[in-house]
Scaffold this motif. Structure first.
Motif, PDB file in Angstrom:
ATOM      1  N   TYR A  39      59.785 -69.135 -58.037  1.00  0.00           N
ATOM      2  CA  TYR A  39      59.779 -69.590 -59.430  1.00  0.00           C
ATOM      3  C   TYR A  39      58.458 -70.307 -59.702  1.00  0.00           C
ATOM      4  O   TYR A  39      57.923 -70.990 -58.848  1.00  0.00           O
ATOM      5  CB  TYR A  39      60.946 -70.545 -59.702  1.00  0.00           C
ATOM      6  N   LYS A  40      57.987 -70.171 -60.914  1.00  0.00           N
ATOM      7  CA  LYS A  40      56.735 -70.844 -61.280  1.00  0.00           C
ATOM      8  C   LYS A  40      57.029 -72.203 -61.904  1.00  0.00           C
ATOM      9  O   LYS A  40      58.093 -72.419 -62.499  1.00  0.00           O
ATOM     10  CB  LYS A  40      55.954 -69.980 -62.263  1.00  0.00           C
ATOM     11  N   LEU A  41      56.094 -73.104 -61.729  1.00  0.00           N
ATOM     12  CA  LEU A  41      56.191 -74.451 -62.302  1.00  0.00           C
ATOM     13  C   LEU A  41      55.123 -74.593 -63.376  1.00  0.00           C
ATOM     14  O   LEU A  41      53.929 -74.649 -63.089  1.00  0.00           O
ATOM     15  CB  LEU A  41      56.004 -75.514 -61.212  1.00  0.00           C
ATOM     16  N   GLU A  42      55.560 -74.591 -64.628  1.00  0.00           N
ATOM     17  CA  GLU A  42      54.633 -74.774 -65.746  1.00  0.00           C
ATOM     18  C   GLU A  42      54.353 -76.265 -65.946  1.00  0.00           C
ATOM     19  O   GLU A  42      55.252 -77.098 -65.837  1.00  0.00           O
ATOM     20  CB  GLU A  42      55.218 -74.182 -67.026  1.00  0.00           C
ATOM     21  N   HIS A  43      53.093 -76.585 -66.254  1.00  0.00           N
ATOM     22  CA  HIS A  43      52.745 -77.991 -66.466  1.00  0.00           C
ATOM     23  C   HIS A  43      51.609 -78.081 -67.491  1.00  0.00           C
ATOM     24  O   HIS A  43      50.892 -77.110 -67.746  1.00  0.00           O
ATOM     25  CB  HIS A  43      52.326 -78.652 -65.149  1.00  0.00           C
ATOM     26  N   GLN A  44      51.475 -79.276 -68.036  1.00  0.00           N
ATOM     27  CA  GLN A  44      50.443 -79.558 -69.028  1.00  0.00           C
ATOM     28  C   GLN A  44      49.272 -80.338 -68.421  1.00  0.00           C
ATOM     29  O   GLN A  44      48.469 -80.923 -69.139  1.00  0.00           O
ATOM     30  CB  GLN A  44      51.036 -80.353 -70.196  1.00  0.00           C
ATOM     31  N   GLY A  45      49.199 -80.340 -67.104  1.00  0.00           N
ATOM     32  CA  GLY A  45      48.127 -81.059 -66.412  1.00  0.00           C
ATOM     33  C   GLY A  45      48.695 -81.926 -65.300  1.00  0.00           C
ATOM     34  O   GLY A  45      49.853 -82.364 -65.355  1.00  0.00           O
ATOM     35  N   ILE A  46      47.876 -82.164 -64.266  1.00  0.00           N
ATOM     36  CA  ILE A  46      48.276 -83.012 -63.144  1.00  0.00           C
ATOM     37  C   ILE A  46      47.191 -84.071 -62.961  1.00  0.00           C
ATOM     38  O   ILE A  46      46.000 -83.754 -62.938  1.00  0.00           O
ATOM     39  CB  ILE A  46      48.443 -82.185 -61.850  1.00  0.00           C
ATOM     40  N   LYS A  47      47.592 -85.331 -62.833  1.00  0.00           N
ATOM     41  CA  LYS A  47      46.629 -86.423 -62.702  1.00  0.00           C
ATOM     42  C   LYS A  47      47.126 -87.438 -61.684  1.00  0.00           C
ATOM     43  O   LYS A  47      48.321 -87.532 -61.386  1.00  0.00           O
ATOM     44  CB  LYS A  47      46.411 -87.124 -64.051  1.00  0.00           C
ATOM     45  N   ILE A  48      46.178 -88.212 -61.134  1.00  0.00           N
ATOM     46  CA  ILE A  48      46.496 -89.322 -60.244  1.00  0.00           C
ATOM     47  C   ILE A  48      45.815 -90.566 -60.789  1.00  0.00           C
ATOM     48  O   ILE A  48      44.679 -90.514 -61.267  1.00  0.00           O
ATOM     49  CB  ILE A  48      46.066 -89.028 -58.795  1.00  0.00           C
ATOM     50  N   GLU A  49      46.526 -91.701 -60.728  1.00  0.00           N
ATOM     51  CA  GLU A  49      46.024 -92.966 -61.248  1.00  0.00           C
ATOM     52  C   GLU A  49      46.079 -94.023 -60.153  1.00  0.00           C
ATOM     53  O   GLU A  49      47.002 -94.038 -59.334  1.00  0.00           O
ATOM     54  CB  GLU A  49      46.856 -93.441 -62.435  1.00  0.00           C
ATOM     55  N   PHE A  50      45.102 -94.918 -60.157  1.00  0.00           N
ATOM     56  CA  PHE A  50      45.164 -96.141 -59.361  1.00  0.00           C
ATOM     57  C   PHE A  50      45.317 -97.296 -60.340  1.00  0.00           C
ATOM     58  O   PHE A  50      44.465 -97.505 -61.207  1.00  0.00           O
ATOM     59  CB  PHE A  50      43.909 -96.334 -58.518  1.00  0.00           C
ATOM     60  N   LEU A  51      46.415 -98.049 -60.206  1.00  0.00           N
ATOM     61  CA  LEU A  51      46.754 -99.072 -61.193  1.00  0.00           C
ATOM     62  C   LEU A  51      46.972-100.419 -60.525  1.00  0.00           C
ATOM     63  O   LEU A  51      47.523-100.509 -59.417  1.00  0.00           O
ATOM     64  CB  LEU A  51      48.027 -98.684 -61.962  1.00  0.00           C
ATOM     65  N   GLY A  52      46.549-101.484 -61.212  1.00  0.00           N
ATOM     66  CA  GLY A  52      46.879-102.855 -60.864  1.00  0.00           C
ATOM     67  C   GLY A  52      47.623-103.471 -62.027  1.00  0.00           C
ATOM     68  O   GLY A  52      47.132-103.467 -63.156  1.00  0.00           O
ATOM     69  N   GLN A  53      48.830-103.972 -61.773  1.00  0.00           N
ATOM     70  CA  GLN A  53      49.685-104.458 -62.855  1.00  0.00           C
ATOM     71  C   GLN A  53      50.235-105.844 -62.547  1.00  0.00           C
ATOM     72  O   GLN A  53      50.469-106.200 -61.393  1.00  0.00           O
ATOM     73  CB  GLN A  53      50.882-103.518 -63.070  1.00  0.00           C
ATOM     74  N   PRO A 109      46.058 -77.788 -67.483  1.00  0.00           N
ATOM     75  CA  PRO A 109      47.347 -77.141 -67.789  1.00  0.00           C
ATOM     76  C   PRO A 109      47.400 -75.713 -67.256  1.00  0.00           C
ATOM     77  O   PRO A 109      46.412 -74.968 -67.306  1.00  0.00           O
ATOM     78  CB  PRO A 109      47.404 -77.184 -69.317  1.00  0.00           C
ATOM     79  N   GLY A 110      48.545 -75.362 -66.717  1.00  0.00           N
ATOM     80  CA  GLY A 110      48.692 -74.022 -66.151  1.00  0.00           C
ATOM     81  C   GLY A 110      50.038 -73.857 -65.468  1.00  0.00           C
ATOM     82  O   GLY A 110      51.028 -74.484 -65.853  1.00  0.00           O
ATOM     83  N   GLU A 111      50.071 -73.028 -64.434  1.00  0.00           N
ATOM     84  CA  GLU A 111      51.301 -72.734 -63.706  1.00  0.00           C
ATOM     85  C   GLU A 111      51.039 -72.824 -62.205  1.00  0.00           C
ATOM     86  O   GLU A 111      49.950 -72.512 -61.729  1.00  0.00           O
ATOM     87  CB  GLU A 111      51.806 -71.327 -64.044  1.00  0.00           C
ATOM     88  N   LEU A 112      52.059 -73.298 -61.476  1.00  0.00           N
ATOM     89  CA  LEU A 112      52.018 -73.305 -60.022  1.00  0.00           C
ATOM     90  C   LEU A 112      53.003 -72.257 -59.514  1.00  0.00           C
ATOM     91  O   LEU A 112      54.186 -72.302 -59.860  1.00  0.00           O
ATOM     92  CB  LEU A 112      52.386 -74.689 -59.471  1.00  0.00           C
ATOM     93  N   HIS A 113      52.517 -71.348 -58.684  1.00  0.00           N
ATOM     94  CA  HIS A 113      53.379 -70.305 -58.133  1.00  0.00           C
ATOM     95  C   HIS A 113      53.679 -70.525 -56.652  1.00  0.00           C
ATOM     96  O   HIS A 113      54.532 -69.834 -56.087  1.00  0.00           O
ATOM     97  CB  HIS A 113      52.711 -68.934 -58.319  1.00  0.00           C
ATOM     98  N   HIS A 114      52.990 -71.471 -56.027  1.00  0.00           N
ATOM     99  CA  HIS A 114      53.220 -71.742 -54.613  1.00  0.00           C
ATOM    100  C   HIS A 114      52.828 -73.195 -54.331  1.00  0.00           C
ATOM    101  O   HIS A 114      52.257 -73.891 -55.189  1.00  0.00           O
ATOM    102  CB  HIS A 114      52.390 -70.788 -53.741  1.00  0.00           C
ATOM    103  N   ASN A 115      53.144 -73.661 -53.148  1.00  0.00           N
ATOM    104  CA  ASN A 115      52.808 -75.033 -52.761  1.00  0.00           C
ATOM    105  C   ASN A 115      51.296 -75.242 -52.849  1.00  0.00           C
ATOM    106  O   ASN A 115      50.515 -74.393 -52.428  1.00  0.00           O
ATOM    107  CB  ASN A 115      53.279 -75.322 -51.342  1.00  0.00           C
TER     108      ASN A 115
END
Length: 370
Positions: free
Chosen positions: A59-73, A96-102
């Protein structure tokens, strides 16, 4: 981890570079337990991989983008849901796109500023964490990993001893001295109590380390006192000329560096509280603020850390005598130093750096410290 449909559509893992050899530190959680987190310092880089594993192969995984954040709260418990961010860095991992595999993505935050130490207190929490977000139309997939951060200081150049004479007129006159005013977290507090005049029957004397957490500002200020350690240093009535030694080892206690006005949200201060109790259960006490700081095990060449400025107010007092206040009956709560009457010091030409400022007296202490 968020959910998609009737189950997880993908699993997110954050793998830090050098995790096998990186030091860890215990950090207290909100429920009072301890957890071990990877330890970082100010100016140190963070890098690693983000692994996204599909739960349903084919199955494919549709997404609108993938991001990583470093936060101090910083989160104040009386204002939950309103986090105050003092550090925020974002890296885009995928458009944004689709993931078809790991899939695996590399990330790198270079020489990240981490100005404060992690802290979990009674009314406030300061945390650092990495957050990976897979943006979806309905529900985002989110993974967070908390990190421990310690702030290191160099040894203070000026570290005057604390020496004061206190007493009750014509009844009690004592002199107490602590070897320093600034201590690192594995230091030893060494001091002595010297009785110059004793005309009241003292039953025992004790010393305590008190942590005072102050949160909020203006009219919404909350002070919370916590007794970290308490020692009975004398049992029985002393005589004139008697000297009582003090030796307190700090390494075994849950202490943090002194924190002053952190991001204008909270402060953490430490006090030595000397308490005398007479045979009529009247209590006399004197609080003295001390500064705690974290000493590095070794110098890290990769870090560019400046010494944390610490200041100890001073004045020209050398022989100024202050008075204990007698308390007829115990009160329910120990007042803060801010509520105590301030005695104006007598002028003295002694150099200001030699003698630390003498704080004012509080007027009561409960049977059990807050």
């Amino acid at each position: 981890m968020s959910f998609f449909g009737f189950g997880q559509s993908a699993e997110i893992d954050i793998i830090l570079d050098g995790a096998a050899t990186r030091r860890t530190a215990e950090v207290k959680t909100e429920d009072g337990k301890k957890e071990r987190l990877f330890l970082f310092f100010d100016g140190e880089s963070l890098s690693g991989k983000v692994n996204i594993t599909l739960k349903r192969p084919g199955y494919k995984l549709e997404h609108q983008g993938i991001k990583i954040e470093f936060l101090g709260q910083i989160e104040l418990y009386y204002d939950r849901g309103n986090q105050h961010e003092f550090t925020s860095l974002v890296k885009e991992l995928a458009r944004p796109g689709e993931l078809h595999h790991n899939t695996s993505y590399d990330f790198d935050f270079n020489q990240v500023e981490k100005p404060y130490e992690v802290y979990t207190g009674t009314n406030v929490k300061l945390r650092y964490f990495l957050r990976v977000t897979v943006v979806r139309r309905l529900t985002d997939l989110v993974k967070e990993v908390d990190l421990a951060v310690h702030t290191l200081s160099s040894y203070p150049e000026m570290n005057s001893s604390i020496k004061m004479e206190v007493g009750i007129e014509d009844s009690l006159h004592i002199e107490f001295e602590y070897n320093k005013s600034k201590y690192h977290l594995k230091d030893v507090i060494v001091g002595k109590i010297y009785f110059l005049l004793v005309r009241i029957k003292i039953r025992h004397m004790e010393i305590a380390i008190i942590r005072r957490e102050t949160t909020g500002s203006g009219p919404n200020v909350f002070n919370e006192n916590e007794t970290i350690a308490k020692y009975e240093i004398m049992d029985g009535s002393p005589v004139r000329g008697e000297s009582i030694p003090i030796r307190v080892f700090l390494a075994g206690y849950d202490l943090t560096p002194t924190m002053r006005d952190i991001n204008k949200k909270f402060s953490v201060r430490y006090y030595l509280n000397l308490v005398l109790v007479d045979e009529e259960e009247r209590r006399y006490f004197k609080q003295q603020e001390i500064t705690l700081w974290r000493k590095g095990d070794r110098i890290r060449k990769s870090l560019q850390m400046a010494p944390v400025p610490v200041t100890t107010p001073t004045n020209g007092e050398s022989d100024q005598v202050q008075a204990f206040e007698k308390i007829p009956t115990p009160v329910s709560e120990e007042p803060s130093l801010e509520d105590c009457p301030v005695e104006e010091p007598a002028p003295n030409p002694a150099p200001p750096e030699e003698i630390p400022r003498v704080e004012s007296y509080a007027e009561g202490v409960p049977a059990e410290d807050a």
